[in-house]
Design an enzyme around this catalytic site. Structure first.
Site, PDB file in Angstrom:
ATOM      1  N   GLU A 100       4.366   8.246 -14.258  1.00 14.92           N
ATOM      2  CA  GLU A 100       4.178   7.587 -12.914  1.00 14.92           C
ATOM      3  C   GLU A 100       3.164   8.449 -12.062  1.00 14.92           C
ATOM      4  O   GLU A 100       3.105   9.797 -12.297  1.00 14.92           O
ATOM      5  CB  GLU A 100       5.610   7.461 -12.290  1.00 14.92           C
ATOM      6  CG  GLU A 100       6.275   6.366 -12.342  1.00 14.92           C
ATOM      7  CD  GLU A 100       5.839   5.218 -11.057  1.00 14.92           C
ATOM      8  OE1 GLU A 100       4.502   5.443 -10.808  1.00 14.92           O
ATOM      9  OE2 GLU A 100       6.657   4.392 -10.752  1.00 14.92           O
ATOM     10  N   ASP A 101       2.561   7.840 -11.149  1.00  3.47           N
ATOM     11  CA  ASP A 101       1.662   8.770 -10.200  1.00  3.47           C
ATOM     12  C   ASP A 101       2.508   9.393  -9.249  1.00  3.47           C
ATOM     13  O   ASP A 101       2.486  10.648  -9.079  1.00  3.47           O
ATOM     14  CB  ASP A 101       0.721   7.908  -9.570  1.00  3.47           C
ATOM     15  CG  ASP A 101       1.230   6.676  -8.729  1.00  3.47           C
ATOM     16  OD1 ASP A 101       2.446   6.428  -8.840  1.00  3.47           O
ATOM     17  OD2 ASP A 101       0.386   5.868  -8.238  1.00  3.47           O
ATOM     18  N   ASP A 104       8.528   8.033  -4.757  1.00  5.41           N
ATOM     19  CA  ASP A 104       8.528   7.826  -3.313  1.00  5.41           C
ATOM     20  C   ASP A 104       9.763   7.357  -3.115  1.00  5.41           C
ATOM     21  O   ASP A 104      10.712   8.203  -2.980  1.00  5.41           O
ATOM     22  CB  ASP A 104       7.358   6.918  -2.905  1.00  5.41           C
ATOM     23  CG  ASP A 104       7.130   6.802  -1.424  1.00  5.41           C
ATOM     24  OD1 ASP A 104       7.379   7.787  -0.739  1.00  5.41           O
ATOM     25  OD2 ASP A 104       6.784   5.720  -1.179  1.00  5.41           O
ATOM     26  N   PHE A 153       1.121  10.202   3.380  1.00  2.00           N
ATOM     27  CA  PHE A 153       0.394   9.275   2.420  1.00  2.00           C
ATOM     28  C   PHE A 153      -1.010   9.721   1.917  1.00  2.00           C
ATOM     29  O   PHE A 153      -1.736  10.271   2.455  1.00  2.00           O
ATOM     30  CB  PHE A 153       0.051   8.062   3.206  1.00  2.00           C
ATOM     31  CG  PHE A 153      -0.318   6.739   2.262  1.00  2.00           C
ATOM     32  CD1 PHE A 153       0.733   6.163   1.828  1.00  2.00           C
ATOM     33  CD2 PHE A 153      -1.505   6.481   1.807  1.00  2.00           C
ATOM     34  CE1 PHE A 153       0.400   5.023   0.881  1.00  2.00           C
ATOM     35  CE2 PHE A 153      -1.933   5.365   1.177  1.00  2.00           C
ATOM     36  CZ  PHE A 153      -0.719   4.745   0.592  1.00  2.00           C
ATOM     37  N   ARG A 166      -9.221   5.892  -5.376  1.00  2.00           N
ATOM     38  CA  ARG A 166      -8.344   6.185  -6.663  1.00  2.00           C
ATOM     39  C   ARG A 166      -9.219   7.283  -7.468  1.00  2.00           C
ATOM     40  O   ARG A 166      -9.000   8.140  -8.216  1.00  2.00           O
ATOM     41  CB  ARG A 166      -8.411   5.090  -7.682  1.00  2.00           C
ATOM     42  CG  ARG A 166      -7.267   3.966  -7.034  1.00  2.00           C
ATOM     43  CD  ARG A 166      -6.894   3.090  -8.285  1.00  2.00           C
ATOM     44  NE  ARG A 166      -6.201   1.952  -8.003  1.00  2.00           N
ATOM     45  CZ  ARG A 166      -4.880   1.725  -7.554  1.00  2.00           C
ATOM     46  NH1 ARG A 166      -4.301   2.782  -8.011  1.00  2.00           N
ATOM     47  NH2 ARG A 166      -4.356   0.466  -7.548  1.00  2.00           N
TER      48      ARG A 166
HETATM   49  P1  IMP Z   1       8.360   3.799  -4.778  1.00  2.00           P
HETATM   50  O1  IMP Z   1       8.943   2.426  -5.420  1.00  2.00           O
HETATM   51  O2  IMP Z   1       8.710   3.712  -3.370  1.00  2.00           O
HETATM   52  O3  IMP Z   1       8.946   4.910  -5.412  1.00  2.00           O
HETATM   53  O4  IMP Z   1       6.688   3.723  -4.851  1.00  2.00           O
HETATM   54  C1  IMP Z   1       6.042   4.216  -6.025  1.00  2.00           C
HETATM   55  C2  IMP Z   1       4.817   3.427  -5.918  1.00  2.00           C
HETATM   56  O5  IMP Z   1       4.252   3.318  -4.792  1.00  2.00           O
HETATM   57  C3  IMP Z   1       3.745   4.606  -6.613  1.00  2.00           C
HETATM   58  O6  IMP Z   1       3.801   4.074  -8.123  1.00  2.00           O
HETATM   59  C4  IMP Z   1       2.478   4.266  -5.853  1.00  2.00           C
HETATM   60  O7  IMP Z   1       1.719   3.301  -6.447  1.00  2.00           O
HETATM   61  C5  IMP Z   1       2.809   3.812  -4.403  1.00  2.00           C
HETATM   62  N1  IMP Z   1       3.024   4.877  -3.625  1.00  2.00           N
HETATM   63  C6  IMP Z   1       3.996   5.542  -2.979  1.00  2.00           C
HETATM   64  N2  IMP Z   1       3.597   6.353  -2.062  1.00  2.00           N
HETATM   65  C7  IMP Z   1       2.164   6.622  -2.155  1.00  2.00           C
HETATM   66  C8  IMP Z   1       1.249   7.589  -1.590  1.00  2.00           C
HETATM   67  O8  IMP Z   1       1.469   8.349  -0.650  1.00  2.00           O
HETATM   68  N3  IMP Z   1       0.088   7.049  -2.008  1.00  2.00           N
HETATM   69  C9  IMP Z   1      -0.349   5.931  -2.663  1.00  2.00           C
HETATM   70  N4  IMP Z   1       0.417   5.191  -3.152  1.00  2.00           N
HETATM   71  C10 IMP Z   1       1.841   5.514  -3.055  1.00  2.00           C
HETATM   72 MG    MG Z   2      -0.773   1.792  -5.434  1.00  2.00          MG
END
Ligand code: IMP
Ligand code: MG
Length: 179
Positions: A100-101, A104, A153, A166
């Site tokens: 995963e990137d 969050d 962010f 990206r």
């Molecule tokens: P989650 O489901 O809230 O954990 O979000 C995961 C996804 O949200 C990541 O795989 C990202 O694609 C996107 N995301 C969450 N935080 C950020 C951020 O700070 N910058 C860019 N994308 C984010």
């Molecule tokens: Mg995204």
């Protein structure tokens, strides 16, 4: 949207990312010594992290990708996860590392772990370049985390804001003018 007052500030430099990606790869190589691993990248954000990571791992490795959408176009999570692209092949009996990137809220990861666990991998682990633990709504944790970051962010090194940024080499904090 005009790009007028957007500000980018470097949070993690390219060299620090490279060093840490190498360390994570060394750890994975140790943990799975003598075994085969299967990396699953979560598109699109993880594609650059996965590309760098896989080349630093000294094991027999295969890769696959999944695509999910959780955020729509902006910064706000919709809270709903949709599977846009499924895996090409079965993961039954494999040592799987989901790549995963960023972790969050944890909503995306908990959904993906549920889906993948049903397919009976031998092992299922999580590698994430970034972790923002302060935003967690679902209790999930990465087995291999690059950097823990504050509640900002971020974009770059695969991460986007509305599909932009990206390609930045560093991870940067994006601040937008107030709406
Ligand atoms: P989650 O489901 O809230 O954990 O979000 C995961 C996804 O949200 C990541 O795989 C990202 O694609 C996107 N995301 C969450 N935080 C950020 C951020 O700070 N910058 C860019 N994308 C984010
Ligand atoms: Mg995204």
């Amino acid at each position: 949207m005009s790009g007028g007052q957007e500000k980018l500030k470097i949070l993690i430099r390219r060299a620090a990312i490279q060093k840490r990606v190498h360390e994570v790869a060394v750890q994975i190589t140790k943990d799975f010594k003598g075994q085969r691993i299967h990396l699953i990248g979560v598109l699109k954000g993880a594609c650059i992290f996965l590309s760098d990571l896989v080349r630093e791992i000294s094991l027999e490795t295969s890769i696959d990708f999944m695509a999910v959408s959780s955020y729509g176009k902006g910064k706000q999570s919709s809270g709903q996860v949709r599977l846009l692209k499924d895996l090409d092949s079965s993961i039954q009996g494999l040592n799987v590392i989901l790549v995963e990137d960023i972790l969050d809220t944890g909503l995306t990861l908990s959904y993906l772990l549920r889906v993948l666990q049903q397919r009976k991998p031998k092992v299922l682990r999580v590698a994430a370049l970034l972790d923002k633990p302060s935003r967690r709504l679902k209790e999930v944790k990465g087995d291999y985390v690059g950097f823990t970051i504050p509640n900002e962010f971020v974009v770059g090194y695969g991460l986007d804001y509305g599909e932009r940024f990206r390609n930045l080499k560093d991870v940067c904090v994006l601040s937008l003018p107030p709406e």
